[in-house]
Each structure stands twice: as C-alpha cells, then as structure tokens.
Design a protein around this motif. Structure first.
Motif, mmCIF file in Angstrom:
data_model
loop_
_atom_site.group_PDB
_atom_site.id
_atom_site.type_symbol
_atom_site.label_atom_id
_atom_site.label_comp_id
_atom_site.label_asym_id
_atom_site.label_seq_id
_atom_site.Cartn_x
_atom_site.Cartn_y
_atom_site.Cartn_z
ATOM 1 N N LYS A 318 -25.534 50.078 21.924
ATOM 2 C CA LYS A 318 -25.821 50.185 20.493
ATOM 3 C C LYS A 318 -26.572 48.961 19.982
ATOM 4 N N LYS A 319 -26.464 47.856 20.722
ATOM 5 C CA LYS A 319 -27.150 46.629 20.323
ATOM 6 C C LYS A 319 -28.561 46.548 20.888
ATOM 7 N N ALA A 320 -28.957 47.569 21.628
ATOM 8 C CA ALA A 320 -30.322 47.628 22.161
ATOM 9 C C ALA A 320 -31.094 48.650 21.340
ATOM 10 N N ARG A 321 -31.859 48.201 20.365
ATOM 11 C CA ARG A 321 -32.552 49.106 19.451
ATOM 12 C C ARG A 321 -33.592 49.953 20.183
ATOM 13 N N GLY A 322 -33.637 51.213 19.806
ATOM 14 C CA GLY A 322 -34.607 52.119 20.400
ATOM 15 C C GLY A 322 -34.118 52.795 21.661
ATOM 16 N N VAL A 323 -32.893 52.471 22.079
ATOM 17 C CA VAL A 323 -32.327 53.052 23.306
ATOM 18 C C VAL A 323 -31.194 54.006 22.929
ATOM 19 N N THR A 324 -31.236 55.194 23.475
ATOM 20 C CA THR A 324 -30.170 56.181 23.255
ATOM 21 C C THR A 324 -29.283 56.240 24.490
ATOM 22 N N ALA A 325 -27.980 56.113 24.289
ATOM 23 C CA ALA A 325 -27.013 56.193 25.388
ATOM 24 C C ALA A 325 -26.126 57.410 25.172
ATOM 25 N N GLU A 326 -26.072 58.288 26.162
ATOM 26 C CA GLU A 326 -25.284 59.516 26.050
ATOM 27 C C GLU A 326 -24.390 59.692 27.277
ATOM 28 N N ARG A 327 -23.213 60.210 27.059
ATOM 29 C CA ARG A 327 -22.291 60.540 28.149
ATOM 30 C C ARG A 327 -22.711 61.870 28.750
ATOM 31 N N GLU A 328 -22.757 61.928 30.074
ATOM 32 C CA GLU A 328 -23.086 63.180 30.764
ATOM 33 C C GLU A 328 -22.160 63.376 31.953
ATOM 34 N N VAL A 329 -21.782 64.626 32.161
ATOM 35 C CA VAL A 329 -20.997 64.992 33.340
ATOM 36 C C VAL A 329 -21.755 66.105 34.055
ATOM 37 N N PRO A 330 -22.287 65.854 35.260
ATOM 38 C CA PRO A 330 -22.993 66.911 35.993
ATOM 39 C C PRO A 330 -22.131 68.168 36.100
ATOM 40 N N GLU A 331 -22.785 69.294 36.013
ATOM 41 C CA GLU A 331 -22.078 70.571 35.905
ATOM 42 C C GLU A 331 -21.204 70.882 37.113
ATOM 43 N N ILE A 332 -21.684 70.555 38.309
ATOM 44 C CA ILE A 332 -20.913 70.921 39.503
ATOM 45 C C ILE A 332 -20.672 69.680 40.355
ATOM 46 N N ALA A 333 -21.618 69.270 41.171
ATOM 47 C CA ALA A 333 -21.394 68.129 42.063
ATOM 48 C C ALA A 333 -21.329 66.826 41.269
ATOM 49 N N ASN A 334 -20.619 65.824 41.827
ATOM 50 C CA ASN A 334 -20.454 64.532 41.154
ATOM 51 C C ASN A 334 -19.959 64.738 39.729
ATOM 52 N N HIS A 335 -18.944 65.568 39.603
ATOM 53 C CA HIS A 335 -18.431 66.001 38.303
ATOM 54 C C HIS A 335 -17.541 64.916 37.694
ATOM 55 N N VAL A 336 -18.164 63.812 37.319
ATOM 56 C CA VAL A 336 -17.488 62.678 36.695
ATOM 57 C C VAL A 336 -18.399 62.126 35.594
ATOM 58 N N PRO A 337 -17.862 61.303 34.678
ATOM 59 C CA PRO A 337 -18.682 60.781 33.581
ATOM 60 C C PRO A 337 -19.790 59.854 34.064
ATOM 61 N N HIS A 338 -20.972 60.011 33.488
ATOM 62 C CA HIS A 338 -22.122 59.142 33.699
ATOM 63 C C HIS A 338 -22.683 58.755 32.333
ATOM 64 N N VAL A 339 -23.545 57.754 32.314
ATOM 65 C CA VAL A 339 -24.231 57.362 31.085
ATOM 66 C C VAL A 339 -25.727 57.510 31.308
ATOM 67 N N ARG A 340 -26.370 58.297 30.448
ATOM 68 C CA ARG A 340 -27.826 58.445 30.510
ATOM 69 C C ARG A 340 -28.453 57.600 29.401
#
Length: 402
Positions: A318-340
């Motif tokens: 949030k302190k990096a202006r212009g950058v969007t950070a979103e939580r993602e969980v791949p639908e099937i494989a590697n089905h754990v939280p990631h940050v895009r």
C-alpha cells in the motif's frame, strides 16, 4: 490489469526461476529451520541460497523435507532390502492410507507418466514390456486434448507411442480406435478444455480405454490424493516433492491394481524402459513418511500461516504508489494463497523483469515469478519463518524507488 490465476498461468510461473541456481525452499509452518546464513553446504561451492517466492518448482528443489521425512530416509539408508518387495509393501500401505485400490512410488511425477503409459500399452505382458519402445504390434496411441499440452509429452512418447490431439467431443469419438492405449488428462487444464473430467472418464469407460490424470501439483487439499481415482480415473500421478514435502525425486502412481502391477516391472531395478528412473529405498520410505505426516497436519492452521504472510505483503504494498496487490489462489494446482502485483510499467518507470533481477541480485537473493509486463506473482508457500517480511520490505523498496 491483474490476470486471473489459471492452470496455464501457473505453468508459466517458473519462468522467473530459469536464471536461478539450485537453492533450498521451506515448508509453510516450520520453526527452527536453518537460516540462509547457515547454508555452508552451498556457500562453500559459491552458490547463494535464496528466499523462495516462486513455490514448489523443481528448478529450486521443490520443497524442504520436514524432520520426519529426513529421519525416515536416514534410517532407511542403513539397511539393505529387496526393492521390488519394498515397492509392493510400501505401495500397499500408501493405498491403505488413501483408500485407493493400489499404489507405487515413482521417480517423480514425470516418471509416473512413463511407467503408467507403459502399463497401458503392454497390459501386463512382460514380453511386450521388454520390447519397448518397439510398439509395432501393440496399442500405441495416446489421446490428449490440445489445451492439455503440458510439456511432459516426451514422457509418453519415450514408450514408443504417438499422441493423437483432439479438441471437441466429435474429434475424440473419431480418434478412438483399436490402437488407442490410453487417454491422457492434465488435471490443472480442466477449465481450459472443452471435454471435462467427467465426460473424459465416461467416454473412456464406454470404450474400455484406461485414463491417466496428471495431478502432479494438486495438493492441497489432501482429499485430492484419492478423489480423482474415486471419480473414475484408472491412473493418477502426483509429485512427492511438492505439497507433500517429500523427497524431490519421488512421486506417486495411484489407481487400478492391474495397471499398477503392470507398471512396477517398468521401473528400476527392473531392466527396460524405466531402468533410468531409479527410486531408492530412501525415497520410498521418505515419501511414505511424508504422506503419513501430511495426512495428520492441521491444514487449517497451515492455511492461516500462509494467509497471514500474504496479508503482510499486500499491506506493505500500500506504500508503493501505483502498484496493485491482490490475493490469488490458483483454481486447482498450487491451491494456496499468492500475491499478484500489477502496475503500469510506463508510468512507474520500472519493468517486472527489472524488479525480478534486482531482487535476485540483492542480499539475500529473492526469487519471484514474472508473469507479464508489470505483472508479478509472489508465492509465500515455501518461505521460512519471517522471510515474507524481508520480501515485503525489498519489494516496497524497489517499487518505491521507481
């Protein structure tokens, strides 16, 4: 613009690791694990261990084995045993744990594809097995959807087969003939193909054709280890060195008892097509220990650890202006939280490629995945202790400078 996490995207996630030297990873909730500064076994060779923000990729060594697995392998290394007998007994134990008809340990998920294919081609005929890859008078065609191209087709072709590519149900029906040995399905590509799992199985059963499901990276959840066999796939392959945290050079082949029995002679120590796929007594006992541990782990607690790590990185961004950070969980494989992380490269003045390079060149080196212009994926799964804090701080520093 953020890109939806899909099976195909995650297959590309390892591209950011291509330039990395081999380095250790870490399971989600280990405590008291060695720090990077203590990795003398690697630094003595001039290799810089890194923080793994990519995931359970082979190029980084997959995962780090928990103490239970290391102890099992250490104990197994002290004695001689008859390997074919050990395969049968360990396979029976794995099948019992998972509630599937039969199982065997392979030299990785790719090895499982090869010996599974061999089993479908020879149907238990030892004379035919010894002739592979000469399949001149055998069933030797594998049907596969074009959207299920995995990069591991060579593991089937080495048996002496050829792949028949299809896209529609009509093409599938036309492709089936007396030479069809197997129908291959890439589990993580299920959302991409026109023919879904249930229909694939249904068609194969109507024609008496064995089905193979490559589910190499499809744990968690633990239920997947038995779900696909129970759905009706005749053979299912998993990696032993990814989510299970077992030996990197191990895998599981699960499914029909007759096909598992036909696959066992296709792998070392037997001669023939799988002689080079050695799975030792240490790996067999190691992956068994990993499976036993995995089935007892508090999965909810593991997920909370990963969610906290991902949340910390997103908060820091949030302190990096212009950058969007979103939580993602791949639908099937590697089905754990990631940050895009996504941004406009022209506006911010830094490319995703440059960020990846700066992180790798820093101290300690950090590996993350570039997935396009202004598009990075950060996996917190294999980070140790507070490494996610280091990653968050370095990312914020690099992006804020831009």
């Amino acid at each position: 613009m953020a890109r939806k996490a899909t099976r195909r995207n995650f297959l590309q996630a390892a591209t950011g690791a291509a330039a990395l030297a081999a380095a250790p990873a870490a399971p989600a909730a280990r405590r008291g694990a060695p720090t990077l500064g203590e990795a003398n076994i690697y630094t003595s060779l001039g290799i810089r261990p890194l923080i793994n923000g990519i995931g359970t990729v082979t190029v980084l060594g997959g995962s780090i084995m928990p103490p239970e697995v290391v102890r099992a392998m250490d104990e197994a290394s002290k004695y001689f045993v008859h390997l074919p007998e050990l395969q049968k007994k360990a396979g029976a134990r794995i099948a019992e744990l998972l509630g599937v008809p039969a199982a065997m340990v392979t030299a990785g998920a790719a090895s499982a594809i090869t010996v599974g294919t061999a089993a479908c081609v020879v149907s238990g005929d030892r004379a035919k097995l010894h002739r592979l890859p000469d399949t001149s008078d055998m069933k030797n065609e594998i049907i596969q959807q074009k959207t299920h191209r995995s990069g591991y087709e060579a593991q089937m072709l080495v048996v002496g087969t050829k792949i028949v590519w299809v896209e529609t149900r009509e093409e599938l029906d036309k492709a089936i003939n007396e030479r069809t040995a197997m129908m291959f399905f890439l589990n993580k590509a299920d959302p991409d193909g026109q023919i879904k799992r249930s229909e694939w199985i249904q068609v194969a059963r109507q024609h008496g054709i064995p089905t193979y499901n490559d589910a190499a990276a499809d744990v968690p959840p633990p239920s997947n280890l038995s779900a696909y066999v129970k759905e009706g796939f005749d053979l299912v392959g998993f990696s032993g060195g990814k989510g299970l945290l077992g030996p990197q050079c191990s895998g599981l082949l699960l499914g029909r008892q007759d096909l598992i029995e036909a696959a066992m002679p296709a792998i070392s120590p037997h001669d023939g097509i799988g002689r080079g796929m050695k799975v030792g007594k240490e790996e067999i006992m190691g992956v068994l220990a990993a499976l036993e541990r995995y089935l007892k782990v508090d999965q909810a607690a593991e997920q909370r650890v990963l969610e906290d790590r991902a949340a910390h990185i997103m908060q820091a961004m949030k302190k990096a202006r212009g950058v969007t950070a979103e939580r993602e969980v791949p639908e099937i494989a590697n089905h754990v939280p990631h940050v895009r992380l996504t941004w406009d490269e022209a506006k911010l003045g830094v490319t995703a490629k440059q960020v990846v390079r700066q992180l790798l060149e820093g101290d300690p080196p950090i590996g993350i995945s570039q997935q396009g212009e202004g598009n990075l994926m950060v996996s917190v799964w294999m980070m140790q202790r507070d490494e996610h804090r280091i990653v968050a701080a370095r990312l914020r520093e690099v992006l804020r400078k831009a």
